[in-house]
Design an enzyme around this catalytic site. Structure first.
Site, PDB file in Angstrom:
ATOM      1  N   ARG A  39       0.808  -1.222   0.000  1.00  0.00           N
ATOM      2  CA  ARG A  39       0.000   0.000   0.000  1.00  0.00           C
ATOM      3  C   ARG A  39       0.842   1.273   0.000  1.00  0.00           C
ATOM      4  O   ARG A  39       0.291   2.370  -0.035  1.00  0.00           O
ATOM      5  CB  ARG A  39      -0.956  -0.017   1.200  1.00  0.00           C
ATOM      6  N   ASN A  40       2.162   1.140   0.024  1.00  0.00           N
ATOM      7  CA  ASN A  40       3.010   2.323  -0.068  1.00  0.00           C
ATOM      8  C   ASN A  40       2.918   2.837  -1.506  1.00  0.00           C
ATOM      9  O   ASN A  40       3.067   2.079  -2.462  1.00  0.00           O
ATOM     10  CB  ASN A  40       4.456   1.987   0.301  1.00  0.00           C
ATOM     11  N   ALA A  41       2.682   4.115  -1.653  1.00  0.00           N
ATOM     12  CA  ALA A  41       2.441   4.707  -2.978  1.00  0.00           C
ATOM     13  C   ALA A  41       3.711   5.070  -3.735  1.00  0.00           C
ATOM     14  O   ALA A  41       3.634   5.549  -4.862  1.00  0.00           O
ATOM     15  CB  ALA A  41       1.564   5.958  -2.822  1.00  0.00           C
ATOM     16  N   SER A 142       4.977   8.793   1.246  1.00  0.00           N
ATOM     17  CA  SER A 142       4.296   7.834   0.375  1.00  0.00           C
ATOM     18  C   SER A 142       3.705   6.678   1.174  1.00  0.00           C
ATOM     19  O   SER A 142       2.993   5.842   0.633  1.00  0.00           O
ATOM     20  CB  SER A 142       5.282   7.291  -0.674  1.00  0.00           C
TER      21      SER A 142
END
Length: 165
Positions: A39-41, A142
């Site tokens: 889920r880190n962008a 992020s």
């Protein structure tokens, strides 16, 4: 409590912008990859900036190659610290990374960008008083722990575009 260690920097002589996090989270440490939490962008943000929207789907080595090809380097502000979990607020007894030394060794460095508030706080402190004259850029994290809409992060990260070859 076991000390957590940062990865080696991902840089080369062509690095124009160095993106600094604080310290890799548990998901990243488990697989020895920057920004590995699903889920880190980070990889989606960089894919958009590099006009490579599938970047986050590629093998890790290919992602790093794509960054280096456009002058992007990665590292962290903390070389080692104690931390339970992945949150920056849990970092204890940090040993700072040698940011001035790394920056001085990058002949084409134009800017240093901090991925999140903790990275900016520590990085600016580490670089204070050094001979580094590159632009310093604070970015929203992020990380999924910093819930902001992707489009908002995307707009704020777009300030990196001028540094991408």
């Amino acid at each position: 409590m076991t000390a957590k260690r940062a990865f080696d920097p991902v840089v080369d002589a062509g690095t124009r912008i160095l993106i600094l996090g604080s310290l890799p989270g548990e998901a990243s440490l488990a697989v020895s990859q920057y920004y590995a939490h699903p889920r880190n962008a980070f990889w989606r943000l960089m894919g958009d900036l590099l006009d490579q929207p599938d970047l986050y789907e590629r093998a890790y080595a290919d992602r790093l190659t794509a960054l280096r090809a456009r002058g992007v380097g990665l590292w962290d502000t903390v070389a080692e610290a104690e931390r339970i979990g992945s949150l920056d607020t849990a970092i204890r007894l940090p040993v700072h990374a040698d940011l001035p030394g790394l920056a001085a060794a990058l002949p084409n460095l134009q800017a240093i960008a901090f991925n999140g508030g903790k990275a900016a706080q520590l990085g600016r402190r580490i670089l204070a008083g050094s001979a580094i004259t590159t632009e310093l850029i604070d970015l929203p994290s992020s990380s999924p722990a910093h819930a902001r809409p992707f489009a908002e992060k995307q707009q704020q990260w777009s300030v990196l575009a001028p540094y991408l070859g």
